[in-house]
Write an enzyme that holds these catalytic residues in place. Structure first.
Site, PDB file in Angstrom:
ATOM      1  N   ASP A 119       0.792  -1.238   0.000  1.00 15.11           N
ATOM      2  CA  ASP A 119       0.000   0.000   0.000  1.00 15.11           C
ATOM      3  C   ASP A 119       0.826   1.291   0.000  1.00 15.11           C
ATOM      4  OD1 ASP A 119      -1.963  -1.892   0.216  1.00 15.11           O
ATOM      5  OD2 ASP A 119      -2.500  -1.400   2.284  1.00 15.11           O
ATOM      6  N   LYS A 179      -6.256  -5.221  -3.438  1.00 21.99           N
ATOM      7  CA  LYS A 179      -6.905  -5.829  -2.273  1.00 21.99           C
ATOM      8  C   LYS A 179      -7.964  -4.883  -1.727  1.00 21.99           C
ATOM      9  CE  LYS A 179      -3.369  -4.567   1.196  1.00 21.99           C
ATOM     10  NZ  LYS A 179      -4.186  -3.807   2.156  1.00 21.99           N
ATOM     11  N   CYS A 199      -2.119  -3.332   7.628  1.00 23.62           N
ATOM     12  CA  CYS A 199      -2.082  -4.203   6.454  1.00 23.62           C
ATOM     13  C   CYS A 199      -0.823  -5.061   6.379  1.00 23.62           C
ATOM     14  CB  CYS A 199      -2.249  -3.372   5.188  1.00 23.62           C
ATOM     15  SG  CYS A 199      -3.878  -2.577   5.075  1.00 23.62           S
TER      16      CYS A 199
END
EC number: 3.5.1.110
Length: 238
Positions: free
Chosen positions: A35, A144, A177
């Protein structure tokens, strides 16, 4: 310090890590970039707008860039994740989903309607990777919709098709995450190592320490970018 783990294959080299050094074969290793999007690493992105401190993101971006250069040269697979949803937020779930209640991006948009449709939506600036971490030919990009990169994604099949057994984690946020994906990988029999100075937390400093403690004690290993580059930077190009 614990004893080193017995090498799994002749191509392994020993990576210094906590709680013990471990053998890593570049050919069966993937570096996972979690991310590194404007949402999490740029001023004006979701995390910044939601009130989180992103001052460490620039250093993390720099560290990841160096790690990826070494990883590619050593023949490792590089996988980028981008977190978010479709532009209508169907993938985010409605009020019947806990994600609707807990996602700080969704809560921020509900509190500030002028941001609706801009945060973590595919096609928007917020969703895009930061400029300094542009994927290179051969790198893999995956999408995701929840914290874990294994949830409803192609990650497991991508890894198994390539014989990948070891995952080296970088990115944001360590305690959300990154840790979620590493934990799920542990349950699926993947070895997981996080490079602590190539990650940044969402929240106070203590949550970074807590996440790293959890990882090295229960789910994986913790190393540094210097040890990673020192270990794999001298290998012949893969």
């Amino acid at each position: 310090m614990s004893s080193p783990i017995t090498p799994l294959s002749p191509g392994c080299v020993m990576l210094p890590a906590r709680p013990e050094p471990l053998p890593v074969d570049p050919k069966t290793t993937a570096v996972i970039v979690i991310d590194m999007q404007n949402a999490y690493a740029s001023p004006g992105g979701y995390l910044d707008l939601a009130g989180f401190d992103i001052s460490g993101a620039a250093k993390v971006t720099h560290e990841i860039k160096g790690v990826l250069e070494v990883a590619r040269s050593a023949g490792m697979t590089v996988i980028y994740f981008q977190n978010g949803w479709d532009d209508g937020y169907v993938e985010a779930g409605g009020p019947g989903s806990p994600n609707w209640w807990k996602s700080n991006a969704l809560k921020t948009m509900r509190a500030r309607p002028e941001l609706q449709g801009k945060l973590l939506a595919r096609g928007q600036w917020d969703y895009e990777l930061v400029d300094d971490l542009t994927p290179q030919p051969g790198d893999i990009r995956l999408h995701k919709t929840r914290y874990s990169g294994f949830f409803n994604s192609q990650l497991d099949s991508v890894l198994r098709a390539r014989g990948i057994r070891h995952l080296v984690f970088t990115g944001i946020a360590t305690n959300v995450c990154v840790e979620s994906t590493l934990r799920d990988g542990f349950m699926l029999e993947y070895f997981g190592t996080v490079l602590e100075d190539a990650t940044h937390q969402a929240g106070p400093d203590f949550v970074q320490k807590a996440a790293l403690f959890n990882i090295e004690t229960f789910f994986g290993w913790v190393s540094t970018t210097a040890d990673f580059k020192g270990t794999f930077g001298q290998l012949a190009p893969g």
